[in-house]
Scaffold this motif. Structure first.
Motif, PDB file in Angstrom:
ATOM      1  N   ARG A  94     -11.881 -15.631  10.029  1.00  0.00           N
ATOM      2  CA  ARG A  94     -10.466 -15.934  10.271  1.00  0.00           C
ATOM      3  C   ARG A  94      -9.593 -15.221   9.238  1.00  0.00           C
ATOM      4  O   ARG A  94      -8.568 -14.615   9.571  1.00  0.00           O
ATOM      5  N   LEU A  95     -10.015 -15.282   7.976  1.00  0.00           N
ATOM      6  CA  LEU A  95      -9.255 -14.623   6.916  1.00  0.00           C
ATOM      7  C   LEU A  95      -9.240 -13.105   7.091  1.00  0.00           C
ATOM      8  O   LEU A  95      -8.247 -12.451   6.786  1.00  0.00           O
ATOM      9  N   GLU A  96     -10.334 -12.566   7.589  1.00  0.00           N
ATOM     10  CA  GLU A  96     -10.394 -11.118   7.854  1.00  0.00           C
ATOM     11  C   GLU A  96      -9.375 -10.741   8.925  1.00  0.00           C
ATOM     12  O   GLU A  96      -8.676  -9.733   8.801  1.00  0.00           O
ATOM     13  N   GLY A  97      -9.272 -11.556   9.973  1.00  0.00           N
ATOM     14  CA  GLY A  97      -8.272 -11.316  11.016  1.00  0.00           C
ATOM     15  C   GLY A  97      -6.858 -11.430  10.477  1.00  0.00           C
ATOM     16  O   GLY A  97      -5.984 -10.612  10.800  1.00  0.00           O
ATOM     17  N   THR A  98      -6.635 -12.437   9.643  1.00  0.00           N
ATOM     18  CA  THR A  98      -5.322 -12.622   9.031  1.00  0.00           C
ATOM     19  C   THR A  98      -4.981 -11.431   8.143  1.00  0.00           C
ATOM     20  O   THR A  98      -3.845 -10.940   8.159  1.00  0.00           O
ATOM     21  N   LEU A  99      -5.962 -10.955   7.397  1.00  0.00           N
ATOM     22  CA  LEU A  99      -5.742  -9.793   6.526  1.00  0.00           C
ATOM     23  C   LEU A  99      -5.360  -8.571   7.353  1.00  0.00           C
ATOM     24  O   LEU A  99      -4.438  -7.836   6.991  1.00  0.00           O
ATOM     25  N   GLN A 100      -6.037  -8.366   8.461  1.00  0.00           N
ATOM     26  CA  GLN A 100      -5.716  -7.221   9.318  1.00  0.00           C
ATOM     27  C   GLN A 100      -4.280  -7.322   9.827  1.00  0.00           C
ATOM     28  O   GLN A 100      -3.544  -6.333   9.817  1.00  0.00           O
ATOM     29  N   ASP A 101      -3.871  -8.524  10.248  1.00  0.00           N
ATOM     30  CA  ASP A 101      -2.490  -8.726  10.700  1.00  0.00           C
ATOM     31  C   ASP A 101      -1.489  -8.438   9.583  1.00  0.00           C
ATOM     32  O   ASP A 101      -0.458  -7.797   9.805  1.00  0.00           O
ATOM     33  N   LEU A 102      -1.805  -8.934   8.378  1.00  0.00           N
ATOM     34  CA  LEU A 102      -0.911  -8.710   7.243  1.00  0.00           C
ATOM     35  C   LEU A 102      -0.814  -7.225   6.896  1.00  0.00           C
ATOM     36  O   LEU A 102       0.274  -6.727   6.580  1.00  0.00           O
ATOM     37  N   GLU A 103      -1.938  -6.522   6.959  1.00  0.00           N
ATOM     38  CA  GLU A 103      -1.911  -5.089   6.666  1.00  0.00           C
ATOM     39  C   GLU A 103      -1.103  -4.327   7.718  1.00  0.00           C
ATOM     40  O   GLU A 103      -0.377  -3.381   7.380  1.00  0.00           O
ATOM     41  N   ASP A 104      -1.204  -4.753   8.976  1.00  0.00           N
ATOM     42  CA  ASP A 104      -0.388  -4.138  10.030  1.00  0.00           C
ATOM     43  C   ASP A 104       1.096  -4.373   9.764  1.00  0.00           C
ATOM     44  O   ASP A 104       1.922  -3.466   9.893  1.00  0.00           O
ATOM     45  N   LYS A 105       1.440  -5.613   9.392  1.00  0.00           N
ATOM     46  CA  LYS A 105       2.841  -5.936   9.074  1.00  0.00           C
ATOM     47  C   LYS A 105       3.315  -5.125   7.867  1.00  0.00           C
ATOM     48  O   LYS A 105       4.449  -4.649   7.836  1.00  0.00           O
ATOM     49  N   GLN A 106       2.423  -4.997   6.870  1.00  0.00           N
ATOM     50  CA  GLN A 106       2.774  -4.234   5.678  1.00  0.00           C
ATOM     51  C   GLN A 106       3.079  -2.779   6.038  1.00  0.00           C
ATOM     52  O   GLN A 106       4.064  -2.211   5.562  1.00  0.00           O
ATOM     53  N   ASN A 107       2.259  -2.213   6.895  1.00  0.00           N
ATOM     54  CA  ASN A 107       2.489  -0.827   7.303  1.00  0.00           C
ATOM     55  C   ASN A 107       3.803  -0.682   8.060  1.00  0.00           C
ATOM     56  O   ASN A 107       4.542   0.278   7.872  1.00  0.00           O
ATOM     57  N   SER A 108       4.108  -1.658   8.934  1.00  0.00           N
ATOM     58  CA  SER A 108       5.361  -1.548   9.657  1.00  0.00           C
ATOM     59  C   SER A 108       6.567  -1.771   8.758  1.00  0.00           C
ATOM     60  O   SER A 108       7.589  -1.105   8.926  1.00  0.00           O
ATOM     61  N   LYS A 109       6.430  -2.644   7.766  1.00  0.00           N
ATOM     62  CA  LYS A 109       7.534  -2.833   6.807  1.00  0.00           C
ATOM     63  C   LYS A 109       7.709  -1.585   5.952  1.00  0.00           C
ATOM     64  O   LYS A 109       8.829  -1.197   5.631  1.00  0.00           O
ATOM     65  N   ARG A 110       6.586  -0.958   5.571  1.00  0.00           N
ATOM     66  CA  ARG A 110       6.658   0.282   4.787  1.00  0.00           C
ATOM     67  C   ARG A 110       7.433   1.345   5.582  1.00  0.00           C
ATOM     68  O   ARG A 110       8.288   2.036   5.036  1.00  0.00           O
ATOM     69  N   GLU A 111       7.130   1.431   6.873  1.00  0.00           N
ATOM     70  CA  GLU A 111       7.843   2.383   7.722  1.00  0.00           C
ATOM     71  C   GLU A 111       9.321   2.012   7.847  1.00  0.00           C
ATOM     72  O   GLU A 111      10.185   2.889   7.847  1.00  0.00           O
ATOM     73  N   ALA A 112       9.601   0.713   7.944  1.00  0.00           N
ATOM     74  CA  ALA A 112      10.996   0.269   8.057  1.00  0.00           C
ATOM     75  C   ALA A 112      11.773   0.618   6.789  1.00  0.00           C
ATOM     76  O   ALA A 112      12.920   1.073   6.868  1.00  0.00           O
ATOM     77  N   VAL A 113      11.145   0.423   5.628  1.00  0.00           N
ATOM     78  CA  VAL A 113      11.807   0.773   4.369  1.00  0.00           C
ATOM     79  C   VAL A 113      12.025   2.281   4.322  1.00  0.00           C
ATOM     80  O   VAL A 113      13.103   2.759   3.957  1.00  0.00           O
ATOM     81  N   SER A 114      11.012   3.022   4.724  1.00  0.00           N
ATOM     82  CA  SER A 114      11.119   4.478   4.738  1.00  0.00           C
ATOM     83  C   SER A 114      12.224   4.927   5.687  1.00  0.00           C
ATOM     84  O   SER A 114      13.020   5.816   5.356  1.00  0.00           O
ATOM     85  N   ASP A 115      12.298   4.289   6.855  1.00  0.00           N
ATOM     86  CA  ASP A 115      13.340   4.638   7.825  1.00  0.00           C
ATOM     87  C   ASP A 115      14.727   4.259   7.313  1.00  0.00           C
ATOM     88  O   ASP A 115      15.710   4.935   7.622  1.00  0.00           O
ATOM     89  N   THR A 116      14.810   3.182   6.544  1.00  0.00           N
ATOM     90  CA  THR A 116      16.094   2.779   5.976  1.00  0.00           C
ATOM     91  C   THR A 116      16.548   3.805   4.942  1.00  0.00           C
ATOM     92  O   THR A 116      17.719   4.176   4.885  1.00  0.00           O
ATOM     93  N   LEU A 117      15.586   4.282   4.141  1.00  0.00           N
ATOM     94  CA  LEU A 117      15.924   5.281   3.111  1.00  0.00           C
ATOM     95  C   LEU A 117      16.167   6.660   3.709  1.00  0.00           C
ATOM     96  O   LEU A 117      17.092   7.366   3.323  1.00  0.00           O
ATOM     97  N   LEU A 118      15.291   7.039   4.625  1.00  0.00           N
ATOM     98  CA  LEU A 118      15.389   8.349   5.261  1.00  0.00           C
ATOM     99  C   LEU A 118      15.412   8.165   6.770  1.00  0.00           C
ATOM    100  O   LEU A 118      14.367   7.942   7.374  1.00  0.00           O
ATOM    101  N   PRO A 119      16.556   8.225   7.386  1.00  0.00           N
ATOM    102  CA  PRO A 119      16.625   8.080   8.840  1.00  0.00           C
ATOM    103  C   PRO A 119      15.664   9.068   9.520  1.00  0.00           C
ATOM    104  O   PRO A 119      15.308  10.095   8.958  1.00  0.00           O
ATOM    105  N   SER A 120      15.267   8.731  10.747  1.00  0.00           N
ATOM    106  CA  SER A 120      14.241   9.497  11.466  1.00  0.00           C
ATOM    107  C   SER A 120      14.549  10.996  11.560  1.00  0.00           C
ATOM    108  O   SER A 120      13.660  11.801  11.683  1.00  0.00           O
ATOM    109  N   SER A 121      15.790  11.382  11.499  1.00  0.00           N
ATOM    110  CA  SER A 121      16.122  12.806  11.595  1.00  0.00           C
ATOM    111  C   SER A 121      15.662  13.573  10.358  1.00  0.00           C
ATOM    112  O   SER A 121      15.559  14.799  10.390  1.00  0.00           O
ATOM    113  N   TYR A 122      15.354  12.862   9.251  1.00  0.00           N
ATOM    114  CA  TYR A 122      14.894  13.525   8.015  1.00  0.00           C
ATOM    115  C   TYR A 122      13.377  13.570   7.889  1.00  0.00           C
ATOM    116  O   TYR A 122      12.843  14.181   7.008  1.00  0.00           O
ATOM    117  N   HIS A 123      12.630  12.861   8.740  1.00  0.00           N
ATOM    118  CA  HIS A 123      11.158  12.819   8.651  1.00  0.00           C
ATOM    119  C   HIS A 123      10.551  14.104   9.055  1.00  0.00           C
ATOM    120  O   HIS A 123      10.836  14.819   9.885  1.00  0.00           O
TER     121      HIS A 123
END
Length: 123
Positions: A94-123
Motif C-alpha cells: 500500500r505504501l509503495e502505491g502511495t509513494l508512486q502516486d506522490l512521486e507522480d504528483k511531485q513530477n506534475s508540480k515540478r512541471e507546474a513550477v517550471s511552467d510558471t517560471l518559464l511559459p511553454s513558449s520558452y521550453h
C-alpha cells in the motif's frame, strides 16, 4: 515603484506551487520513513518465524504481555507471526502505491513550477 498586478499574480502562483511541491516532498519523506520501519519489522518477524519453525512441537513458547511472560501454543505463535508478516507485507505494498502516486504528483508540480517560471513558449 509597486509591482504590477501580473507580477504579483505570478509571484502568488509560484508561491502556491512551491508550497504544494514542498508538502509533497514532506509526504514522500514520511512515506520513506514508515516504509523503513515496516521493512525492519518484516525482517524481524521473518527471523522470528524461522526460529519458531526450528523448534520441536513440544517446545515451550512464551509471549510477553506487559511485564508478564505467558505460555503460548507453538502453532498459535507461528500463526500470529504469519498474520503479522502478511499484514506488514500488505502495508508495504500500500505504501509503495502511495509513494508512486506522490512521486507522480511531485513530477506534475515540478512541471507546474517550471511552467510558471518559464511559459511553454520558452521550453
Amino acid at each position: 515603484m509597486a509591482a504590477s498586478p501580473a507580477l504579483r499574480e505570478l509571484q502568488h502562483d509560484l508561491e502556491t506551487q512551491t508550497n504544494a511541491f514542498s508538502k509533497i516532498q514532506k509526504d514522500i519523506a514520511k512515506n520513506h520513513q514508515v516504509r523503513k520501519q515496516y521493512t525492519i519489522q518484516l525482517g524481524e518477524n521473518e527471523l522470528v518465524l524461522k526460529e519458531l519453525n526450528i523448534l520441536n512441537e513440544d517446545a515451550n513458547v512464551y509471549k510477553l504481555i506487559g511485564p508478564v511472560l505467558v505460555k503460548q501454543d507453538l502453532a498459535e505463535a507461528r500463526a500470529n507471526v504469519r498474520k503479522r508478516i502478511e499484514y506488514i507485507s500488505v502495508e508495504l505494498k500500500r505504501l509503495e502505491g502511495t509513494l508512486q502516486d506522490l512521486e507522480d504528483k511531485q513530477n506534475s508540480k515540478r512541471e507546474a513550477v517550471s511552467d510558471t517560471l518559464l511559459p511553454s513558449s520558452y521550453h
